[in-house]
Design a protein around this motif. Structure first.
Motif, PDB file in Angstrom:
ATOM      1  N   THR A  73     -13.957 -23.071  -8.618  1.00 36.77           N
ATOM      2  CA  THR A  73     -14.219 -23.791  -9.496  1.00 36.77           C
ATOM      3  C   THR A  73     -14.885 -25.021  -9.285  1.00 36.77           C
ATOM      4  O   THR A  73     -15.863 -26.211  -9.393  1.00 36.77           O
ATOM      5  N   GLY A  74     -15.660 -25.096  -8.011  1.00 39.08           N
ATOM      6  CA  GLY A  74     -16.468 -25.469  -7.196  1.00 39.08           C
ATOM      7  C   GLY A  74     -15.996 -26.899  -6.566  1.00 39.08           C
ATOM      8  O   GLY A  74     -16.904 -28.011  -6.788  1.00 39.08           O
ATOM      9  N   ALA A  75     -15.170 -27.103  -5.989  1.00 39.58           N
ATOM     10  CA  ALA A  75     -14.246 -28.291  -5.845  1.00 39.58           C
ATOM     11  C   ALA A  75     -14.699 -28.365  -4.140  1.00 39.58           C
ATOM     12  O   ALA A  75     -14.960 -27.505  -3.781  1.00 39.58           O
ATOM     13  N   GLN A  76     -14.564 -29.574  -4.243  1.00 32.91           N
ATOM     14  CA  GLN A  76     -14.893 -29.954  -3.005  1.00 32.91           C
ATOM     15  C   GLN A  76     -14.340 -30.567  -1.412  1.00 32.91           C
ATOM     16  O   GLN A  76     -14.011 -30.699  -0.875  1.00 32.91           O
ATOM     17  N   ALA A  77     -13.001 -30.195  -2.703  1.00 29.86           N
ATOM     18  CA  ALA A  77     -11.831 -32.018  -1.850  1.00 29.86           C
ATOM     19  C   ALA A  77     -10.677 -30.928  -2.705  1.00 29.86           C
ATOM     20  O   ALA A  77     -10.851 -30.699  -3.367  1.00 29.86           O
ATOM     21  N   ILE A  78      -9.211 -30.758  -1.656  1.00 31.77           N
ATOM     22  CA  ILE A  78      -8.005 -30.681  -2.093  1.00 31.77           C
ATOM     23  C   ILE A  78      -6.898 -32.166  -1.451  1.00 31.77           C
ATOM     24  O   ILE A  78      -7.353 -31.888  -0.793  1.00 31.77           O
ATOM     25  N   HIS A  79      -6.392 -32.607  -3.264  1.00 34.42           N
ATOM     26  CA  HIS A  79      -5.832 -33.325  -2.644  1.00 34.42           C
ATOM     27  C   HIS A  79      -4.308 -32.905  -2.240  1.00 34.42           C
ATOM     28  O   HIS A  79      -4.055 -32.096  -3.841  1.00 34.42           O
ATOM     29  N   PRO A  80      -3.320 -32.898  -1.797  1.00 28.89           N
ATOM     30  CA  PRO A  80      -2.621 -32.625  -1.428  1.00 28.89           C
ATOM     31  C   PRO A  80      -1.030 -32.809  -2.292  1.00 28.89           C
ATOM     32  O   PRO A  80       0.186 -32.678  -2.462  1.00 28.89           O
ATOM     33  N   GLY A  81      -1.388 -34.463  -2.848  1.00 29.12           N
ATOM     34  CA  GLY A  81      -0.187 -35.263  -3.336  1.00 29.12           C
ATOM     35  C   GLY A  81       1.446 -34.918  -2.481  1.00 29.12           C
ATOM     36  O   GLY A  81       0.860 -35.487  -1.040  1.00 29.12           O
ATOM     37  N   TYR A  82       2.538 -35.478  -2.696  1.00 29.13           N
ATOM     38  CA  TYR A  82       3.266 -35.302  -1.837  1.00 29.13           C
ATOM     39  C   TYR A  82       3.791 -34.096  -2.009  1.00 29.13           C
ATOM     40  O   TYR A  82       4.493 -33.958  -3.064  1.00 29.13           O
ATOM     41  N   GLY A  83       4.626 -33.794  -0.946  1.00 26.21           N
ATOM     42  CA  GLY A  83       6.051 -32.347  -0.855  1.00 26.21           C
ATOM     43  C   GLY A  83       4.888 -31.051  -0.972  1.00 26.21           C
ATOM     44  O   GLY A  83       3.903 -31.088  -0.832  1.00 26.21           O
ATOM     45  N   LEU A  85       2.316 -28.612  -0.249  1.00 25.31           N
ATOM     46  CA  LEU A  85       1.655 -28.444   1.115  1.00 25.31           C
ATOM     47  C   LEU A  85       0.651 -29.244   1.999  1.00 25.31           C
ATOM     48  O   LEU A  85       0.358 -29.399   2.638  1.00 25.31           O
ATOM     49  N   SER A  86       2.055 -30.820   1.474  1.00 19.67           N
ATOM     50  CA  SER A  86       1.048 -31.912   1.611  1.00 19.67           C
ATOM     51  C   SER A  86       1.292 -32.189   3.268  1.00 19.67           C
ATOM     52  O   SER A  86       0.403 -32.714   3.657  1.00 19.67           O
ATOM     53  N   GLU A  87       2.532 -31.483   3.811  1.00 19.33           N
ATOM     54  CA  GLU A  87       2.314 -31.281   5.035  1.00 19.33           C
ATOM     55  C   GLU A  87       2.338 -30.384   6.453  1.00 19.33           C
ATOM     56  O   GLU A  87       2.629 -30.589   7.132  1.00 19.33           O
ATOM     57  N   ASN A  88       1.101 -29.558   5.238  1.00 20.09           N
ATOM     58  CA  ASN A  88       1.445 -28.077   5.887  1.00 20.09           C
ATOM     59  C   ASN A  88       0.029 -28.634   6.721  1.00 20.09           C
ATOM     60  O   ASN A  88      -0.955 -28.321   6.618  1.00 20.09           O
ATOM     61  N   ALA A  89       0.966 -28.602   7.929  1.00 21.72           N
ATOM     62  CA  ALA A  89      -0.517 -28.162   9.693  1.00 21.72           C
ATOM     63  C   ALA A  89      -1.388 -26.750   8.987  1.00 21.72           C
ATOM     64  O   ALA A  89      -2.893 -27.258   9.034  1.00 21.72           O
ATOM     65  N   ALA A  98     -12.404 -23.121   5.104  1.00 20.67           N
ATOM     66  CA  ALA A  98     -13.239 -23.104   3.551  1.00 20.67           C
ATOM     67  C   ALA A  98     -14.118 -23.493   3.052  1.00 20.67           C
ATOM     68  O   ALA A  98     -14.521 -23.183   2.678  1.00 20.67           O
ATOM     69  N   GLY A  99     -14.058 -24.645   4.103  1.00 17.02           N
ATOM     70  CA  GLY A  99     -15.820 -25.840   3.883  1.00 17.02           C
ATOM     71  C   GLY A  99     -15.072 -26.803   2.761  1.00 17.02           C
ATOM     72  O   GLY A  99     -15.733 -27.257   2.230  1.00 17.02           O
ATOM     73  N   LEU A 100     -14.053 -26.773   2.760  1.00 12.02           N
ATOM     74  CA  LEU A 100     -13.137 -27.561   1.886  1.00 12.02           C
ATOM     75  C   LEU A 100     -12.956 -29.069   2.770  1.00 12.02           C
ATOM     76  O   LEU A 100     -12.188 -29.126   3.769  1.00 12.02           O
ATOM     77  N   VAL A 101     -13.114 -30.375   2.216  1.00  7.86           N
ATOM     78  CA  VAL A 101     -12.316 -31.293   3.031  1.00  7.86           C
ATOM     79  C   VAL A 101     -10.314 -31.174   2.239  1.00  7.86           C
ATOM     80  O   VAL A 101     -10.181 -31.285   1.292  1.00  7.86           O
ATOM     81  N   PHE A 102     -10.177 -30.998   3.273  1.00 13.16           N
ATOM     82  CA  PHE A 102      -8.511 -32.026   2.808  1.00 13.16           C
ATOM     83  C   PHE A 102      -8.641 -33.201   2.901  1.00 13.16           C
ATOM     84  O   PHE A 102      -8.338 -33.892   3.429  1.00 13.16           O
ATOM     85  N   ILE A 103      -7.848 -33.730   1.700  1.00  8.99           N
ATOM     86  CA  ILE A 103      -7.490 -35.379   1.844  1.00  8.99           C
ATOM     87  C   ILE A 103      -6.218 -35.711   2.388  1.00  8.99           C
ATOM     88  O   ILE A 103      -5.458 -35.520   1.926  1.00  8.99           O
ATOM     89  N   GLY A 104      -6.315 -36.023   3.533  1.00  8.40           N
ATOM     90  CA  GLY A 104      -4.769 -36.345   4.423  1.00  8.40           C
ATOM     91  C   GLY A 104      -5.156 -36.011   6.299  1.00  8.40           C
ATOM     92  O   GLY A 104      -6.446 -35.844   6.560  1.00  8.40           O
ATOM     93  N   PRO A 105      -4.409 -35.872   7.000  1.00  7.29           N
ATOM     94  CA  PRO A 105      -4.756 -35.827   8.273  1.00  7.29           C
ATOM     95  C   PRO A 105      -4.951 -34.768   8.498  1.00  7.29           C
ATOM     96  O   PRO A 105      -4.925 -33.754   7.695  1.00  7.29           O
ATOM     97  N   PRO A 106      -5.621 -34.688  10.154  1.00  9.14           N
ATOM     98  CA  PRO A 106      -5.628 -33.100  10.543  1.00  9.14           C
ATOM     99  C   PRO A 106      -4.729 -32.439  10.705  1.00  9.14           C
ATOM    100  O   PRO A 106      -3.556 -33.365  11.226  1.00  9.14           O
ATOM    101  N   GLY A 107      -4.452 -31.609  10.725  1.00 11.37           N
ATOM    102  CA  GLY A 107      -3.485 -30.615  11.071  1.00 11.37           C
ATOM    103  C   GLY A 107      -2.836 -30.818  12.351  1.00 11.37           C
ATOM    104  O   GLY A 107      -1.509 -30.602  12.314  1.00 11.37           O
ATOM    105  N   MET A 289       7.292 -39.732  10.942  1.00 16.45           N
ATOM    106  CA  MET A 289       6.476 -40.411  10.571  1.00 16.45           C
ATOM    107  C   MET A 289       5.950 -39.441   9.189  1.00 16.45           C
ATOM    108  O   MET A 289       6.977 -38.554   9.633  1.00 16.45           O
ATOM    109  N   ASN A 290       6.330 -39.784   7.889  1.00 17.36           N
ATOM    110  CA  ASN A 290       5.760 -39.278   6.617  1.00 17.36           C
ATOM    111  C   ASN A 290       4.157 -39.099   6.933  1.00 17.36           C
ATOM    112  O   ASN A 290       3.241 -40.117   6.814  1.00 17.36           O
ATOM    113  N   THR A 291       3.750 -37.543   6.980  1.00 19.35           N
ATOM    114  CA  THR A 291       2.419 -36.812   7.004  1.00 19.35           C
ATOM    115  C   THR A 291       1.350 -37.512   5.555  1.00 19.35           C
ATOM    116  O   THR A 291       0.561 -36.371   5.963  1.00 19.35           O
ATOM    117  N   ARG A 292       1.788 -38.548   4.851  1.00 17.73           N
ATOM    118  CA  ARG A 292       1.549 -38.118   3.605  1.00 17.73           C
ATOM    119  C   ARG A 292       1.464 -38.947   3.184  1.00 17.73           C
ATOM    120  O   ARG A 292       2.163 -40.134   3.755  1.00 17.73           O
TER     121      ARG A 292
END
Length: 682
Positions: A73-83, A85-89, A98-107, A289-292
Motif C-alpha cells: 500500500t506504500g505506507a512509510q511507517a507502522i503504528h502498532p497501537g497497544y497490545g 505487536l506493540s511491544e514485540n522487539a 523492511a525499510g519501514l519506520v516503527f512508531i515506537g522504541p527500538p527493539g 516499564m510499558n514500552t508503548r
C-alpha cells in the motif's frame, strides 16, 4: 512528515491514531481480521486490507502479513497501537529491515524492559528503588517457594513477560504457593508464550502511580507528569486520573526524574510509561516499564494540552520533542473510566453480544478537538474514545472494551461531578456492562475522598456490589408509558381514521383498565419480584394502580426513546429502550431491566439447571481437577477454563457428587454448555 502510515491494530486505539493522522494530513491504512470486516476502524481509515481469520494469532499477530500490506500500500511507517505487536522487539526490527519506520522504541529498549526480572536488575544498576523480591532465571518450583518464604507473605507472583494483570497471583500462605504458581504459569504461557515468573513482596494498601515519559532521537527526554491508576480489579485498571491526588511537588519531581533515568538507561525513543508502586507514606518502587502508549494516555493529554499520538508521529519522523520539561505544566484534573462489556456481578466476566442501543453522553470526540494541542485552552468537559458503534458486536476474540470515557474539570471535584453525570447518560442495551458499577465507584466515599489504593474495590465490596433493589415506581411508570405510547404510535401509523385500530382506550360508559405484568431481569432467580400494574386510560393520561395505590400519570413529551412524564404531579425524565421481551429503563442514573413477559417463561435457566454446571462464557478447558464419581465439598475447584486470556474456575456449588466430566483439557466450549454432570448432596 509521513504521507501514509499503516495502523497495525484495531478498536479505539486504531480510531484514535487515524483521527490524529487525518488532522495532520497523513493517510492511513487499516488492517482487519474476518471478525472485524465491518468494524469502525476499518471505516475511518483511508484504506483497509484483510489479513486473516478472527483469532489474533491468524491476523493481528501476523507481523509478516502486516509488513506485506505496508509495502503493497506504500505506507512509510507502522503504528502498532497497544497490545498485539506493540511491544514485540522482533517486529520492530523487522520493520526497520523492511525499510519501514516503527512508531515506537527500538527493539533493544523493548528487550531491556520486556522481561520484568531483567528490567529490575537494570533499574537496580540505575539506582531506581525496587520492591524486595526474586527476579532470577532459576524457575525451579521449590526454589521459588523458598524465595517466597524468605521474602515473607503475602507475595505477588507475576509473569516476567506479562502485563495487563494477566499471569499475576497474590499468595497469602506458603501452603497455597504451588497451586498459585501452576495457575500463574499456565496463564503466562497462554498469554505471552513464556511461563517465567518473578516473586515480590506484596505491599498492603499500595498505590499504583505511573509516569508518562517521552524521548526523541536527539537525546531529549521529558516526563509529562503522573497518572494514578490505583483503582483496579484483578490487577487490571478500572479508573485512571491525572494528576495523582495528594502528590507533592517534591515527590512528583523525584518520580519524574527516576522515570526519565529509567528511559535513558535503555536508550528509549518515543512514548513510554514507567510504573511505580507507592506506599501511603510517599515512598515508591519501580514495577515495570510499558514500552508503548498506554490505554490511559488521554488523561495526560487533557491536563497537559498535548496530543501524544502526534508526538509519536513527529518523533518517529525524526523531529525533536515539541516541548521541553519546563513547558509541561498541569492544567486542571482529568479522570478516565474504562467502559467494558462485562458483568461485575458475575466476577467481571466478559459479555458477548451486539450493541443493540448505545446512547452516549454529550461529548467532543477527539477527532473534533478534545484535548487539542493548545497548552492553555480548557479541554472539552467530556471526551469519548471508542472503537465501536451502535449495532456493532463485541466478539469473544478480542478485549471487550466498548469505550474510554474521559472527563476534565478545573479541579478534581468538578471532574468527579462530570464523570458521574456522564456515566448516568451512557446507556447501553444488548449486553452486560460495568457502567452502573463505575458510577457507584466514582460516587463512593473512598474514591471521591481520594482514599486510594489497589485494594479499594475489594475493601468496599458491600457498597460497590449491593444486593439488587426492586424496580422503582418511576421506572415502572416509564415502562408502562413507553408500552402504551408505542401501541398508540402503531395504531396511528396503521390507519389514523379507523376507530377500530385505535389504542387510546376510549370507552362509552366507563374507563378502560388493563393489567401489565413485569418481572425483574433475572426472573428465574428465587428472589425475583413480579410487578403487577393496572393502567386506567383517561382522556389526558392514565392512572397507574400499583400495590393498591392510585398514581396519576401523564406523558408530557417524548423524543425517540426519551420520555418526560408527570407522576403524582412530579416531573420525571427517563429513556426506555425495548429489546425483544426486555424493557431497559434509564432514569435517575439507574438502569432497570424488566421482562415484559410471563415471568415463568424462563424458569430453570440457571447456570446449574438440571444438575449441569455450565460454561459462563465461550472458552477453552485448561485443567480438569475433578474426576468421574468424585465426592466434593462446596467451593472445591472442578474445572478451569480460559477465556479472554484469563482463567475462570468452575467450583462446586454445594457438597455433592461429580457424576461425569463432559470435556477434557484443550476442548473448546460454547457459552452455556454443560461442563459436567453434578448431583447435589441430600
Amino acid at each position: 512528515m509521513f504521507t501514509k502510515i499503516l495502523i497495525a491494530n484495531r478498536g479505539e486505539i486504531a480510531c484514535r491514531v487515524a483521527a490524529t493522522a487525518r488532522r495532520m494530513g497523513i493517510r492511513t491504512v487499516a488492517v482487519y481480521s474476518e471478525a472485524d470486516a465491518g468494524a469502525k476502524h476499518v471505516a475511518v481509515c483511508d484504506e483497509a486490507v484483510l489479513i486473516g481469520a478472527a483469532a489474533a494469532k491468524d491476523s493481528y499477530l501476523r507481523g509478516d502479513k502486516i509488513l506485506e500490506v505496508a509495502k503493497a500500500t506504500g505506507a512509510q511507517a507502522i503504528h502498532p497501537g497497544y497490545g498485539f505487536l506493540s511491544e514485540n522487539a522482533e517486529f520492530a526490527e523487522a520493520c526497520e529491515a523492511a525499510g519501514l519506520v516503527f512508531i515506537g522504541p527500538p527493539g533493544s529498549s523493548m528487550r531491556a524492559m520486556g522481561s520484568k526480572s531483567a528490567a529490575k536488575q537494570l533499574m537496580e544498576q540505575a539506582n531506581v528503588p525496587l520492591v524486595p523480591g526474586y527476579h532470577g532465571d532459576d524457575q525451579d518450583p521449590e526454589l521459588l517457594q523458598s524465595e517466597a518464604n524468605r521474602i515473607g507473605y503475602p507475595v505477588l507472583l507475576k509473569a516476567s513477560a506479562g502485563g495487563g494483570g494477566k499471569g499475576m497471583r497474590v499468595v497469602e500462605r506458603s501452603e497455597d504457593f504451588q497451586a498459585a504458581l501452576a495457575s500463574c504459569k499456565r496463564e503466562a504461557i497462554s498469554s505471552f508464550g513464556d511461563d517465567k515468573v518473578l516473586a515480590e513482596k506484596y505491599l498492603t494498601r499500595p498505590r499504583h502511580i505511573e509516569i508518562q515519559v517521552f524521548a526523541d532521537k536527539h537525546g531529549n527526554c521529558v516526563y509529562l507528569h503522573e497518572r494514578d491508576c490505583s483503582v483496579q480489579r484483578r490487577h487490571q485498571k478500572v479508573l485512571e486520573e491525572a494528576p495523582a491526588p495528594g502528590m507533592t511537588l517534591e515527590r512528583r519531581a523525584a518520580m519524574g526524574e527516576a522515570a526519565v533515568a529509567a528511559a535513558r538507561a535503555v536508550g528509549y525513543v518515543g512514548a513510554g510509561t514507567v510504573e511505580f508502586i507507592a506506599n501511603q507514606d510517599g515512598s515508591f518502587y519501580f514495577m515495570e516499564m510499558n514500552t508503548r502508549l498506554q490505554v490511559e494516555h488521554p488523561v495526560t493529554e487533557m491536563i497537559t494540552g498535548t496530543d501524544l499520538v502526534e508526538w509519536q508521529l513527529r518523533v518517529a519522523f525524526g523531529e525533536p520533542l515539541p516541548k521541553q520539561q519546563h513547558e509541561l505544566a498541569i492544567h486542571g484534573h482529568a479522570i478516565e473510566a474504562r467502559v467494558y462489556a462485562e458483568n461485575p456481578e458475575k466476577g467481571f466476566l466478559p459479555s458477548i453480544g451486539t450493541l443493540r442501543f448505545m446512547d452516549v453522553p454529550a461529548h467532543v470526540s477527539f477527532e473534533l478537538g478534545g484535548s487539542g494541542s493548545g497548552a492553555n485552552a480548557a479541554p472539552a468537559g467530556v471526551r469519548i474514545d471508542s472503537g465501536v458503534r451502535e449495532g456493532d458486536a463485541i466478539s469473544p476474540f478480542y478485549d471487550p472494551m466498548i469505550a474510554k470515557l474521559i472527563v476534565w474539570g478545573a479541579d478534581r471535584t468538578q471532574a468527579l461531578s462530570r464523570m458521574a453525570q456522564a456515566l448516568s447518560e451512557f446507556h447501553i442495551v444488548g449486553l452486560a456492562t460495568n457502567i452502573a458499577f463505575l458510577k457507584r465507584l466514582v460516587e463512593g466515599q473512598a474514591f471521591s475522598s481520594a482514599d486510594l489504593d489497589t485494594g479499594l474495590i475489594e475493601r468496599n465490596g458491600a457498597s460497590l456490589f449491593p444486593a439488587a433493589a426492586p424496580a422503582t415506581k418511576g421506572a415502572l411508570a416509564l415502562a408502562a408509558v413507553a408500552l402504551a405510547d408505542a401501541e398508540q404510535a402503531l395504531s396511528v401509523s396503521a390507519n389514523p381514521a379507523d376507530p377500530w385500530t385505535s389504542t387510546h382506550g376510549w370507552r362509552m360508559n366507563g374507563t378502560y383498565r388493563r393489567q401489565l405484568s413485569f418481572g425483574d431481569e433475572y426472573s428465574a432467580t428465587l428472589d425475583a419480584k413480579t410487578y403487577d400494574l393496572k393502567l386506567a386510560y383517561h382522556p389526558h393520561g392514565w392512572v397507574l394502580d400499583l400495590d393498591g395505590a392510585a398514581h396519576p400519570l401523564a406523558l408530557v413529551s417524548k423524543n425517540g426513546g426519551e420520555y418526560a412524564i408527570r407522576l403524582d404531579g412530579t416531573a420525571l425524565h427517563g429513556t426506555v429502550r425495548r429489546d425483544g421481551e426486555l424493557l431497559h429503563v434509564f432514569t435517575g442514573g439507574q438502569h432497570t431491566t424488566l421482562h415484559y413477559a410471563d415471568p415463568m417463561a424462563h424458569a430453570g435457566e440457571t447456570e446449574a439447571a438440571g444438575g449441569r454446571l455450565t460454561a459462563p462464557m465461550p472458552g477453552k478447558v485448561v485443567a480438569v481437577i475433578a474426576k468421574d464419581g468424585q465426592t466434593v465439598k462446596k467451593g472445591e475447584p472442578l474445572v478451569i477454563m480460559e477465556a479472554m486470556k484469563m482463567e475462570h474456575t468452575i467450583a462446586a456449588p454445594s457438597d455433592g457428587l461429580v457424576e461425569e466430566i463432559l470435556y477434557q483439557v484443550g476442548d473448546q466450549v460454547a457459552d452455556g454448555a454443560p461442563l459436567l454432570a453434578f448431583k447435589a448432596a441430600a
